[in-house]
Design a protein around this motif. Structure first.
Motif, PDB file in Angstrom:
ATOM      1  N   PRO A  30      10.789 -44.095  -3.648  1.00 24.32           N
ATOM      2  CA  PRO A  30      11.187 -44.297  -1.995  1.00 24.32           C
ATOM      3  C   PRO A  30      12.597 -43.916  -1.740  1.00 24.32           C
ATOM      4  O   PRO A  30      13.048 -44.224  -0.944  1.00 24.32           O
ATOM      5  CB  PRO A  30      11.030 -45.735  -1.945  1.00 24.32           C
ATOM      6  CG  PRO A  30      11.685 -46.381  -3.235  1.00 24.32           C
ATOM      7  CD  PRO A  30      10.947 -45.366  -4.174  1.00 24.32           C
ATOM      8  N   TYR A  31      13.376 -42.981  -2.462  1.00 20.08           N
ATOM      9  CA  TYR A  31      14.671 -42.589  -2.257  1.00 20.08           C
ATOM     10  C   TYR A  31      14.799 -41.170  -1.872  1.00 20.08           C
ATOM     11  O   TYR A  31      14.089 -40.381  -2.512  1.00 20.08           O
ATOM     12  CB  TYR A  31      15.712 -42.691  -3.533  1.00 20.08           C
ATOM     13  CG  TYR A  31      15.394 -44.108  -4.213  1.00 20.08           C
ATOM     14  CD1 TYR A  31      16.243 -45.240  -3.509  1.00 20.08           C
ATOM     15  CD2 TYR A  31      14.708 -44.148  -5.462  1.00 20.08           C
ATOM     16  CE1 TYR A  31      15.951 -46.305  -4.192  1.00 20.08           C
ATOM     17  CE2 TYR A  31      14.741 -45.432  -5.828  1.00 20.08           C
ATOM     18  CZ  TYR A  31      15.240 -46.566  -5.296  1.00 20.08           C
ATOM     19  OH  TYR A  31      14.922 -47.891  -5.797  1.00 20.08           O
ATOM     20  N   THR A  48      16.779 -44.953   1.703  1.00 21.12           N
ATOM     21  CA  THR A  48      15.515 -45.795   1.070  1.00 21.12           C
ATOM     22  C   THR A  48      14.531 -46.245   2.202  1.00 21.12           C
ATOM     23  O   THR A  48      14.982 -47.155   2.987  1.00 21.12           O
ATOM     24  CB  THR A  48      16.104 -46.708   0.095  1.00 21.12           C
ATOM     25  OG1 THR A  48      17.013 -46.442  -0.772  1.00 21.12           O
ATOM     26  CG2 THR A  48      14.955 -47.358  -0.564  1.00 21.12           C
ATOM     27  N   SER A  49      13.161 -46.088   2.206  1.00 22.64           N
ATOM     28  CA  SER A  49      12.479 -46.413   2.967  1.00 22.64           C
ATOM     29  C   SER A  49      11.103 -46.798   2.429  1.00 22.64           C
ATOM     30  O   SER A  49      10.754 -46.399   1.345  1.00 22.64           O
ATOM     31  CB  SER A  49      12.117 -45.385   3.878  1.00 22.64           C
ATOM     32  OG  SER A  49      11.474 -46.131   5.346  1.00 22.64           O
ATOM     33  N   SER A  54       5.291 -49.981  -2.273  1.00 26.64           N
ATOM     34  CA  SER A  54       6.456 -50.662  -2.920  1.00 26.64           C
ATOM     35  C   SER A  54       6.555 -52.060  -2.992  1.00 26.64           C
ATOM     36  O   SER A  54       5.889 -52.552  -2.263  1.00 26.64           O
ATOM     37  CB  SER A  54       7.731 -50.055  -1.823  1.00 26.64           C
ATOM     38  OG  SER A  54       7.877 -48.645  -1.760  1.00 26.64           O
ATOM     39  N   ILE A  59      12.563 -53.225  -2.835  1.00 28.21           N
ATOM     40  CA  ILE A  59      12.550 -51.938  -1.810  1.00 28.21           C
ATOM     41  C   ILE A  59      12.400 -52.334  -0.390  1.00 28.21           C
ATOM     42  O   ILE A  59      11.416 -52.811  -0.024  1.00 28.21           O
ATOM     43  CB  ILE A  59      11.545 -50.965  -2.273  1.00 28.21           C
ATOM     44  CG1 ILE A  59      11.462 -50.598  -3.725  1.00 28.21           C
ATOM     45  CG2 ILE A  59      11.840 -49.565  -1.530  1.00 28.21           C
ATOM     46  CD1 ILE A  59      12.548 -50.090  -4.084  1.00 28.21           C
ATOM     47  N   GLU A 720      17.709 -49.155 -11.064  1.00 29.83           N
ATOM     48  CA  GLU A 720      17.437 -47.772 -10.007  1.00 29.83           C
ATOM     49  C   GLU A 720      18.143 -46.610 -10.716  1.00 29.83           C
ATOM     50  O   GLU A 720      19.382 -46.821 -11.211  1.00 29.83           O
ATOM     51  CB  GLU A 720      18.352 -48.317  -8.894  1.00 29.83           C
ATOM     52  CG  GLU A 720      17.762 -47.177  -7.695  1.00 29.83           C
ATOM     53  CD  GLU A 720      18.574 -47.419  -6.427  1.00 29.83           C
ATOM     54  OE1 GLU A 720      18.755 -48.512  -6.059  1.00 29.83           O
ATOM     55  OE2 GLU A 720      19.055 -46.437  -5.736  1.00 29.83           O
TER      56      GLU A 720
END
Ligand SMILES: *[C@@H]1O[C@H](CO)[C@@H](O)[C@H](O)[C@H]1NC(C)=O
Ligand SMILES: *[C@@H]1O[C@H](CO)[C@@H](O)[C@H](O)[C@H]1NC(C)=O
Ligand SMILES: *[C@@H]1O[C@H](CO)[C@@H](O)[C@H](O)[C@H]1NC(C)=O
Ligand SMILES: *[C@@H]1O[C@H](CO)[C@@H](O)[C@H](O)[C@H]1NC(C)=O
Ligand SMILES: *[C@@H]1O[C@H](CO)[C@@H](O)[C@H](O)[C@H]1NC(C)=O
Ligand SMILES: *[C@@H]1O[C@H](CO)[C@@H](O)[C@H](O)[C@H]1NC(C)=O
Ligand SMILES: *[C@@H]1O[C@H](CO)[C@@H](O)[C@H](O)[C@H]1NC(C)=O
Ligand SMILES: *[C@@H]1O[C@H](CO)[C@@H](O)[C@H](O)[C@H]1NC(C)=O
Ligand SMILES: *[C@@H]1O[C@H](CO)[C@@H](O)[C@H](O)[C@H]1NC(C)=O
Ligand SMILES: *[C@@H]1O[C@H](CO)[C@@H](O)[C@H](O)[C@H]1NC(C)=O
Ligand SMILES: *[C@@H]1O[C@H](CO)[C@@H](O)[C@H](O)[C@H]1NC(C)=O
Ligand SMILES: *[C@@H]1O[C@H](CO)[C@@H](O)[C@H](O)[C@H]1NC(C)=O
Length: 742
Positions: A30-31, A48-49, A54, A59, A720
Motif C-alpha cells: 500500500p505504499y 500510504t493508503s 490491509s 496500515i 516496513e
C-alpha cells in the motif's frame, strides 16, 4: 536596455539546464513512493493508503516526506472523520503544480532558504489529520516502529495555525533553535475543500477534495551525484539500459556519503556502503568527487579516533541534538555508534581494491582533513584515521595469529547481542563467534593491509614511529597473519554429517516447522559438510561468562564472504587447499540441494536454514518471517554469485587451486553457479528490494513481502521494508559470466 530581455532569457536557460529535475515513481502497495530531485532539494514522498486486504490496525492513511539532508522528514497521519478505518483513501494527483511533485523554494532571509516539495493530495472522504511529526526521520521511526513513542520536547514545539486564508500550517522549530520544518495544507481549486483548524489538540479536519501541500525546511542540503557522476565512464550506458536502478543509485549517492536506503535509512551506514562499493566497484566512478571516494571518505571521516573503530550508523540533524540533550549536552553535533565487530574490516579491503588500481588517489584522499561531520576528528587527516583502523585490526588479530585457540577468535562485544550483518536477535542463533568475521573478513583485511603497505603514501614508511610501531614490518607481519587466519579458522566451524543423520534431522524439521510441510528432499543428500554460522560462545544470552566452542549447525550463505574475499595462492598449505575444497564444494551443494535439504527455493537462496540443526529452539526462531531467517536478501545473492565467479576464474589462472582439478568439486561449483543465476533471473522482480520471503502450500512456493507475514515468536511488529536499498542495487554490476555456462 534593448539587450536586457535577451540576457534574461539566456540566464533562464542556463538555470533550467543546471537545475534539471529527476523524478521516479515506485509503487509498492500500500505504499506509493515518489522521488524528486533538482538543484534545490532531494526528497522522497511516501503515500500510504489502505488496500481492501490491509490490516487496518497497521496500515492507515499516511503521508511522509523524507529528505537526506539531516535525515529529516515530516509525517502526517489521517483518519476518516466519520466512517470506519479503511474508508478513507488518499493519493497524490498530477496538477498544474507538478506531475505530481514540484520543488518548493522560498528565500526567507535565513542562513538557508526554505526548500522542499509541493503537490496536490486528494481525499476521497472527510478526514482528520490526527498526528503530525516534524523533524527527523528517526523521530518518525520511533513512532512507526517503536511502541508509538512521541517525545513531548519534540511534539510540544509544533505550532498549528490558520494559513493563507482557508488553509492550515504546521511548523516546528528544531532543538537547534534555527531550523524550522513546515507543512502546509490549502484547498486546491475547489470550493468544496474546507479545513477546520483545532489548535488545542493540533488536529485539523478536512472535507473530501483536493488540497495543495507544501513541505519544507531551512537546512543545508547535500550535493547529489547525478547518474553520470555515480557511474564510471565505461558504465554510462547503464543510465539508458537500466534507468530505474541508475536513478535509484543516484538518489542514494551524495558527494559526502552514500545512503543505505529510502526512506527509513536516508543516512550513513558503514557496512551497507562498503559492501555496496565492493560489489559495485566495477561500475562506480573513481577520482575526485566520485562515488568510490564518497564511500571511503565517509567511513574515514567517522572513525573513532580513540580506538580506530569504523562507525556503524550516524545520528544527524534534529535527532542528534535530541540525543545530546538526553545526555545533558547542548549541542547539535552528530553522533556515531560503534556496536559492530565486522565493519572495521571492510575499510582496508575497500581501500586496497581502490588504491591498488588508482595509487595516484592516495595523496588527495588521505591528506584530507577530517572534522567536517565528526568534529572530534578535527586535526586528523583521513590518512591518520586509516592508520588507526589498520592498527586496531593488527592489534585485535594478533592473539589468534600467535595462538590458534577458540578464545582468541573474534567475539561479539560483551554488551551486544549482534555484531555483523545478521543484526537481529536470532540472526546468529545466539552465537558469539561469527563465521564471516573470523573466516573471511579478518583474513581479507589483513591481506589488504599487507597490500596497502606496498602502495606509497598509505601508511608511514618508517621503521620507528614514536618508538612503538615498526610500520615497515607490517607488510610481512600482516601477510603472515592473514595466512594464519584464512587457513586456521575454517576448521573451528566445520561439521560433517552422514547422509542418514542429515535425513533424520530433515524429517525432524519438516515435522516441527510451522511454515513448511513439503518434501525433505533427502534424496539430494550425500554426506554433508556444513560451516557453522557461528560458534556458540556462551550458554545463553544472559550468561556470557563461560565459553563454549560448539559450532551452531545453521546452514547459511556467509561462506560467500570467503569465496568473494579470499583466494588460494601458491603459498597455501595442503591442509588449507583441502579445507577450501570442502568449503566451496559444500557451498555448491547447499545451492544444488533444494530447501530444506539445502538453501535454494524457487523464490531465491535463503540466507539461513535451521533444518539440520537438531534444535527445536532454532527451528522455532529461524522462520520465513524472521529478518535473518529462511528469507532472501538481494545482496547476498550478488555476493554468492560473484564469489563463485571469482573462484571459477582462479581455475584459469596461472596458479590452479587443487579443487579445480577435482572434477566432482569443479562440476558441482559450475553447476551451482549456473543454477544460482537461473534462480536470480527468475526473481528479477524482487532483486532491488532489501529482503523478501515466501510461503509454501500444496507443493508451491509463493514469493511474499517479509512485512506481510506475522512476526516470529518474541519479535514485536513486522518491519516496513525500504522500497530501495543501496546494497540491493548491486546487480547493476554483478552479472552472469557466460564463460562458465553449463
Ligand atoms: C493486525 O495487526 C495486529 C497488530 O500487529 C495484529 O495483532 C492482528 O492479529 C493483525 N490482524 C490480522 C487479521 O492479521
Ligand atoms: C484505526 O486506525 C488507527 C490508525 O491507523 C489505529 O490506531 C486504530 O487502532 C484503528 N482502529 C481499529 C478499530 O482498527
Ligand atoms: C502523472 O504524470 C506523470 C508524469 O507526466 C505520468 O507518468 C503519470 O501517468 C501521470 N499520472 C496520472 C494518474 O495521470
Ligand atoms: C535553544 O534555546 C533554548 C532557550 O533559549 C536554550 O535553552 C537551548 O540551550 C538552545 N539550544 C541550543 C541547541 O542552542
Ligand atoms: C480536537 O479538537 C476538536 C475541537 O475541539 C474536536 O472537535 C476534535 O474531536 C478533537 N480531535 C481529537 C482527535 O481529539
Ligand atoms: C570510541 O572508542 C572509545 C574506546 O573504545 C570508547 O570509549 C568511546 O565510547 C568510543 N566513542 C563513541 C562515540 O562510541
Ligand atoms: C541529566 O540531568 C538530569 C537532571 O540533572 C539527571 O537526572 C540525569 O541523570 C542526567 N542525565 C545524564 C545522562 O547524565
Ligand atoms: C585543533 O587544532 C587547533 C589549533 O591547534 C586547536 O585549537 C583545536 O583545539 C584542535 N582541535 C582538536 C579537536 O584537537
Ligand atoms: C594497538 O596496540 C598498541 C600497543 O599495545 C597500542 O599502543 C595502540 O594504542 C593500539 N592501537 C589501537 C588503535 O588499538
Ligand atoms: C619505503 O621507503 C623505502 C626506502 O626509502 C623505499 O625503497 C620504498 O619504496 C618505500 N615504500 C613505500 C611503500 O613507500
Ligand atoms: C569432515 O570430513 C572430511 C573428509 O570428508 C575430513 O577431511 C574433515 O576433517 C572432516 N571435518 C571434521 C570437522 O570432522
Ligand atoms: C551453547 O552451549 C551450551 C553448553 O553446551 C548449551 O547449554 C547451549 O544450549 C548452547 N547454545 C546454543 C545456542 O547452541
Amino acid at each position: 536596455m534593448l539587450f536586457l530581455p535577451i540576457i534574461l532569457s539566456f540566464v533562464e536557460l542556463v538555470r533550467s539546464q543546471s537545475c534539471s529535475i529527476t523524478t521516479q515513481h515506485l509503487t509498492d502497495p500500500p505504499y506509493e513512493n515518489y522521488f524528486y530531485s533538482d538543484c534545490n532539494v532531494d526528497a522522497q514522498v511516501v503515500v500510504t493508503s489502505p488496500l481492501s486486504d490491509s490490516n487496518l490496525t497497521i496500515i492507515g492513511p499516511r503521508l511522509i516526506v523524507a529528505w537526506p539532508a539531516g535525515n529529516s522528514g515530516i509525517c502526517t497521519f489521517f483518519q476518516p472523520q466519520n466512517g470506519p478505518n479503511g474508508t478513507l483513501s488518499i493519493e497524490l494527483v498530477n496538477s498544474t503544480l507538478g506531475q505530481p511533485l514540484a520543488a518548493y523554494r522560498s528565500d526567507s532571509g535565513n542562513s538557508y532558504p526554505d526548500v522542499g516539495v509541493q503537490g496536490v493530495i486528494a481525499f476521497n472522504a472527510s478526514a482528520t489529520l490526527t498526528i503530525p511529526i516534524l523533524g527527523s526521520v528517526r523521530t518518525i521511526r520511533d513512532f512507526t516502529e517503536g511502541p508509538s513513542l512521541l517525545q513531548p520536547s519534540i511534539q510540544n514545539a509544533i505550532t498549528l495555525r490558520q494559513y493563507n486564508g482557508s488553509g492550515a500550517s504546521y511548523s516546528r522549530l528544531w532543538l537547534d533553535n534555527e531550523t524550522i520544518s513546515t507543512f502546509n495544507l490549502v484547498p486546491w481549486q475547489s470550493s468544496n475543500s474546507k479545513i477546520t483548524v483545532n489548535p488545542g489538540n493540533r488536529t485539523i479536519s478536512l472535507d473530501a477534495g483536493f488540497y495543495q501541500f507544501q513541505a519544507y525546511f531551512n537546512y543545508p542540503q547535500l550535493q547529489q551525484l547525478t547518474p553520470q557522476q555515480v557511474l564510471n565512464n565505461q558504465s554510462q550506458a547503464l543510465i539508458t539500459q537500466q534507468p530505474d536502478q541508475s536513478t535509484s543509485l543516484s538518489f542514494l549517492s551524495y558527494s559526502e556519503k552514500l545512503l543505505a536506503g529510502a526512506w527509513r535509512f536516508l543516512t550513513y551506514f558503514g557496512r551497507d556502503s562498503m559492501i555496496s562499493a565492493l560489489l559495485l566497484e566495477p561500475v562506480l566512478s573513481t577520482g575526485n568527487a566520485s562515488a568510490m571516494e564518497a564511500v571511503i571518505g565517509a567511513v574515514l571521516e567517522r572513525i573513532n579516533r580513540t580506538d580506530g573503530s569504523v562507525c556503524h550508523e550516524e545520528t544527524i540533524g534534529d535527532y542528534a541534538t535530541y540525543l545530546n540533550l538526553q545526555n545533558n549536552i547542548t549541542s547539535t553535533a552528530a553522533g556515531f555508534t560503534y556496536p559492530m565487530i565486522d565493519t572495521d574490516f571492510y575499510l582496508p579491503i575497500l581501500m586496497s581494491v581502490y588504491f591498488s588500481k588508482y595509487p595516484s588517489r592516495v595523496q588527495p584522499l588521505l591528506s584530507r582533513q577530517a572534522g567536517q561531520v565528526d568534529t572530534a576528528n578535527a586535526n586528523l587527516t583521513y590518512g591518520q584515521l586509516a592508520l588507526l583502523n589498520a592498527q586496531k585490526i593488527i592489534n585485535i588479530t594478533t592473539p589468534f595469529s600467535s595462538n590458534q585457540s577458540v578464545q582468541n577468535l573474534l567475539h561479539l562485544k560483551n554488551s551486544e547481542i549482534v555484531g555483523q550483518w545478521r543484526d537481529s536477535t536470532y540472526g546468529l542463533a545466539n552465537g558469539r563467534i561469527p563465521f564471516d568475521v573470523n573466516c573471511a573478513l579478518a583474513p581479507a583485511a589483513l591481506r589488504a593491509i599487507s597490500q596497502l603497505t606496498k602502495i606509497p603514501g598509505v601508511f608511514p614508511n618508517t621503521t620507528s614511529t614514536n618508538g612503538l610501531t615498526n610500520y615497515s614490518s607490517w607488510s610481512s607481519l600482516s601477510l603472515t597473519a592473514a595466512q594464519t587466519w584464512e587457513e586456521q579458522t575454517l576448521p573451528f566451524f566445520e561439521l560433517n554429517f552422514t547422509a542418514s543423520t542429515a535425513a533424520t534431522r530433515l524429517n525432524q524439521f519438516t515435522s516441527q516447522s510451522t511454515f513448511y510441510n513439503g518434501p525433505t528432499h533427502n534424496d539430494s543428500l550425500t554426506d554433508v559438510t556444513l560451516h557453522a554460522i557461528a560458534l556458540n560462545g556462551t550458554a545463553s544470552l544472559t550468561n556470557q561468562t563461560s565459553l563454549y566452542s560448539q559450532p551452531i549447525p545453521i546452514l547459511h550463505t556467509d561462506t560467500a564472504f570467503h569465496l568473494f574475499l579470499l583466494n588460494l595462492t601458491n603459498m597455501s598449505s595442503p591442509a588449507y587447499q583441502a579445507s577450501f575444497a570442502r568449503l566451496i564444494n559444500s557451498t555448491a551443494q547447499s545451492i544444488l540441494r533444494p530447501f530444506p535439504a539445502g538453501l535454494l527455493t524457487p523464490s531465491g537462496l535463503v540466507v539461513a536454514n535451521p533444518a539440520l540443526s537438531n534444535d527445536s529452539t532454532l527451528i522455532a526462531n529461524f522462520t520465513n518471517s524472521a529478518y535473518h531467517g529462511t528469507v532472501v536478501w538481494s545482496w547476498q545473492l550478488a555476493l554468492m554469485a560473484e564469489g563463485m565467479r571469482r573462484q571459477l576464474a582462479t581455475c584459469n589462472a596461472s596458479f590452479v587451486p587443487q579443487w579445480c582439478q577435482d572434477p566432482y568439486v569443479y562440476n558441482n561449483t559450475k553447476t551451482a553457479y549456473n543454477l544460482l543465476w537461473d534462480n536470480i533471473d527468475a526473481n528479477r522482480a524482487q532483486l532491488q528490494s532489501e529482503v523478501w520471503s515466501w510461503t509454501y502450500s500444496n507443493g508451491n512456493f509463493t514469493t511474499v513481502p517479509l512485512g506481510s507475514l506475522p512476526p516470529p515468536p518474541g519479535v514485536s511488529g513486522g518491519t516496513e521494508s525500504n522500497v530501495r536499498q543501496l546494497w540491493s542495487l548491486t546487480f547493476l554490476s554483478v552479472k552472469r559470466d557466460e564463460e562458465y555456462g553449463s
